[in-house]
Scaffold this active site. Structure first.
Site, PDB file in Angstrom:
ATOM      1  N   CYS A 229    -102.002 -80.802 -20.777  1.00 58.13           N
ATOM      2  CA  CYS A 229    -103.282 -80.688 -21.466  1.00 58.13           C
ATOM      3  C   CYS A 229    -103.096 -80.252 -22.926  1.00 58.13           C
ATOM      4  O   CYS A 229    -102.727 -81.069 -23.751  1.00 58.13           O
ATOM      5  CB  CYS A 229    -104.225 -79.774 -20.684  1.00 58.13           C
ATOM      6  SG  CYS A 229    -105.940 -80.084 -21.106  1.00 58.13           S
TER       7      CYS A 229
ATOM      8  N   HIS B  51    -104.241 -82.172 -15.721  1.00 57.52           N
ATOM      9  CA  HIS B  51    -103.473 -81.035 -15.183  1.00 57.52           C
ATOM     10  C   HIS B  51    -102.823 -81.424 -13.854  1.00 57.52           C
ATOM     11  O   HIS B  51    -103.406 -81.185 -12.788  1.00 57.52           O
ATOM     12  CB  HIS B  51    -104.403 -79.840 -14.941  1.00 57.52           C
ATOM     13  CG  HIS B  51    -104.903 -79.195 -16.184  1.00 57.52           C
ATOM     14  ND1 HIS B  51    -104.217 -78.192 -16.827  1.00 57.52           N
ATOM     15  CD2 HIS B  51    -106.019 -79.416 -16.911  1.00 57.52           C
ATOM     16  CE1 HIS B  51    -104.898 -77.811 -17.898  1.00 57.52           C
ATOM     17  NE2 HIS B  51    -105.998 -78.542 -17.975  1.00 57.52           N
TER      18      HIS B  51
ATOM     19  N   GLU C  57    -100.603 -80.007 -12.306  1.00 49.56           N
ATOM     20  CA  GLU C  57    -100.282 -78.805 -11.499  1.00 49.56           C
ATOM     21  C   GLU C  57    -101.336 -78.532 -10.420  1.00 49.56           C
ATOM     22  O   GLU C  57    -101.030 -77.938  -9.386  1.00 49.56           O
ATOM     23  CB  GLU C  57    -100.092 -77.574 -12.397  1.00 49.56           C
ATOM     24  CG  GLU C  57    -101.338 -77.027 -13.102  1.00 49.56           C
ATOM     25  CD  GLU C  57    -101.604 -77.664 -14.463  1.00 49.56           C
ATOM     26  OE1 GLU C  57    -101.137 -78.797 -14.698  1.00 49.56           O
ATOM     27  OE2 GLU C  57    -102.295 -77.036 -15.294  1.00 49.56           O
TER      28      GLU C  57
END
Ligand code: GLN
Length: 556
Positions: A390, A519, A521
């Site tokens: 990001c 993102h 993650e």
């Protein structure tokens, strides 16, 4: 109809109520049931999006675009399934809904009151969450600890639900048993008071999870049993352990899922802990000190209150790194790098060579930005695997524009509104949001489809042309500069299909230099690490091998 298990906390916060909830959910899933988990937070913020990560920890984002508490991330990681928006609520959201409903005359002229209308709204949402997931069990974690004013209405919701559906609602108390150094033994009194607090709210725990630094011994189990009015088998020992992923196994040692099912009067469909057990064994082997490490540096700025807060602020990034490293049977070693230390500091940049990979994660505002850009440049020219998430991707774009494309005044308009080369800027709709200060829940949020360019690292990592990833940002890659940056060698490897927005950038001829506007993650799970994290770690392992003799020498 779903059955509900409320999880509340006793004595103090921060003792692992979230991971306990996630672990119980996992145990029931492994037993063959459909499970979902909800979090109720006592604060007045309508969602977690407006909160500073140093105070509240990471803001997690769901597939359907809710900015929520990091515990939802724990549920997703433990359950291996997406948690939808229904499953997250705050005092602010509940009040907002009830007040809106009152304004729409939906209470038919009745006096709208805190009780029963607030708990009723909570129950309505919990029911919706259960139905949507077609769940056999709905875990409900109540934020805060019992006995405080702020979460009393949520306990009240649990009490009313239990009254309405006897036999379908259980209460688990996650409590803390201190072992004061001077006394030298585990004390049960605070837990007794926590149970008494629950009793005054008309509730009695069915299970007590006894968190402490050490395991619970038999005399203490008996003591809690007698003083807290609970069978000794329903007191579960929960000592501190190395990894949160071991908690389900620990709970099972005291037969937690069996006790719960017994109380509901249902039979398990399967024996517990198949897949999870295999994963934990692999993780334990990988985490042994003699296993070769993969050293990852994370460049952050939320350093205000020490390491403890830091690891909370970036919890999904840390977990994603761990999942991918364990996947290779290697030991993750994560170090925090303060972005500001790299501003105008070439000597500390050189020290970055000790890492096998560097991550610049998400962030906001101008503090530490030049330090992050310096780190990214160093990774680019020194062939250190780099992963930008990001803000990390946006700043990698700025760095590339400035130094590889000679756009000297390249910047993001978040930091420099009047930059001559605004390579990162806002979309028109976001300009309106910013101008009118409509800032809550108005970023580009949740999952969007991204098309990958064949032949790129991103494509190879996924092995497919279309992926869906979660977003949380107001600024974007400025399409006006795309041709120019591509001519200079930047590869746009992922693009949003609807609006042609740049979602992934990468470089050719570099071991791993990838930045994602989304993102990744948030979608990494212990049993299914994220493909891009896997490739990043693969590149890191390759780099670590190049230094292997040197490291072995150092150890001797
Ligand atoms: N501050 C940037 C934006 O708003 C990046 C956000 C993030 O990293 N989550 O676009």
């Amino acid at each position: 109809m779903a059955r509900f298990i409320f999880v509340c906390g006793g004595v103090m916060s921060g003792i692992g109520k979230g991971v306990s909830t996630a672990s119980i959910a996992r145990l029931l899933k492994e037993r063959g049931f459909r499970v979902t988990a909800c979090k109720i937070d006592p604060y007045l913020n309508v969602d977690a999006g407006t909160m500073n990560p140093t105070e509240h920890g990471e803001v997690f984002v769901t597939e359907d675009g809710v900015e929520c508490d990091q515990d939802i991330g724990n549920y997703e990681r433990f359950l291996g399934q997406d948690i939808p928006r229904e499953n997250y609520m705050t005092t602010g959201l509940i009040y907002q809904t009830v007040i809106e409903r009152e304004r729409n005359l939906e209470y038919e002229g009745k006096c709208v009151e805190v009780i029963p209308h607030i708990p009723e709204e909570v129950i309505r949402r919990l029911d919706r969450a259960g139905k949507k997931a077609k769940a056999d069990f709905v875990l409900v974690e109540i934020g805060g600890t019992v006995g405080e004013y702020q979460n009393a209405l949520f306990l009240e919701a649990g009490r009313i639900l239990r009254l309405q559906r006897p036999g379908d609602v259980l209460f688990v108390l996650v409590s803390y048993l201190p072992v004061p150094k001077l006394v030298g033994e585990m004390k049960t009194k605070p837990t007794q008071y926590a149970v008494r607090s629950m009793n005054t709210a008309g509730l009695q725990p069915d299970i007590i999870i006894a968190r402490s630094v050490v395991p619970l011994d038999e005399p203490r189990k008996k003591k809690i049993s007698i003083f807290c009015n609970i069978a000794p088998e329903d007191v579960i020992s929960a000592p501190d352990i190395k990894s949160i992923y071991e908690i389900p196994l620990n709970f099972e040692r005291d037969h937690l899922s069996e006790r719960l099912l017994l109380k509901f009067g249902i039979k398990a469909k399967k024996r517990s802990l198949g897949e999870w057990d295999v994963f934990v064994k692999k993780m334990r082997r990988a985490n042994k000190p003699e296993t070769p490490a993969v050293r990852i540096g994370i460049v952050g700025k939320y350093f205000g209150t020490g390491n403890f807060v830091l690891s909370d602020s970036y919890i999904s990034v840390i977990e994603a790194v761990k999942h991918a490293t364990w996947h290779f049977g290697k030991r993750p070693e994560i170090e925090w790098l303060n972005a500001e230390e790299y501003e105008g500091n070439p000597s500390s940049l050189k020290l970055l060579k000790r890492f096998d990979g560097i991550i610049v994660p998400g962030g906001f505002g101008s503090r530490g930005v030049e330090g992050k850009i310096a780190v990214i440049r160093f990774c680019r020219v020194s062939n250190i695997p780099f992963f930008g998430l990001c803000y990390g991707m946006q700043l990698a774009t700025v760095e590339f524009a400035r130094h590889a494309c000679r756009l000297r005044d390249a910047h993001t308009t978040e930091v420099k509104g009047a930059a001559a080369h605004p390579v990162i800027h806002t979309l028109p709709e976001q300009l309106v949001n910013i101008k009118e200060r409509r800032l809550g829940g108005s970023m580009r949020l949740g999952a969007y489809t991204c098309a990958l360019k064949p032949g790129t690292k991103s494509y190879k990592a996924h092995g497919s042309a279309l992926i869906s990833e979660r977003h949380r940002h107001r600024y974007e890659f400025n399409g006006d500069f795309r041709d120019q940056l591509e001519t200079c060698g930047l590869i746009v490897s992922g693009v949003n299909t609807e609006r042609n927005l740049v979602e992934i950038i990468e470089l050719r001829g570099h071991p791993f230099f990838v930045g994602t506007q989304f993102h990744p993650e948030f979608k990494s799970r212990p049993l299914a690490p994220h493909p891009l994290f896997i490739e990043f770690i693969r590149a890191g392992i390759k780099k670590s091998r190049m230094h292997a003799p040197e490291k072995a020498g150092a150890r001797r």
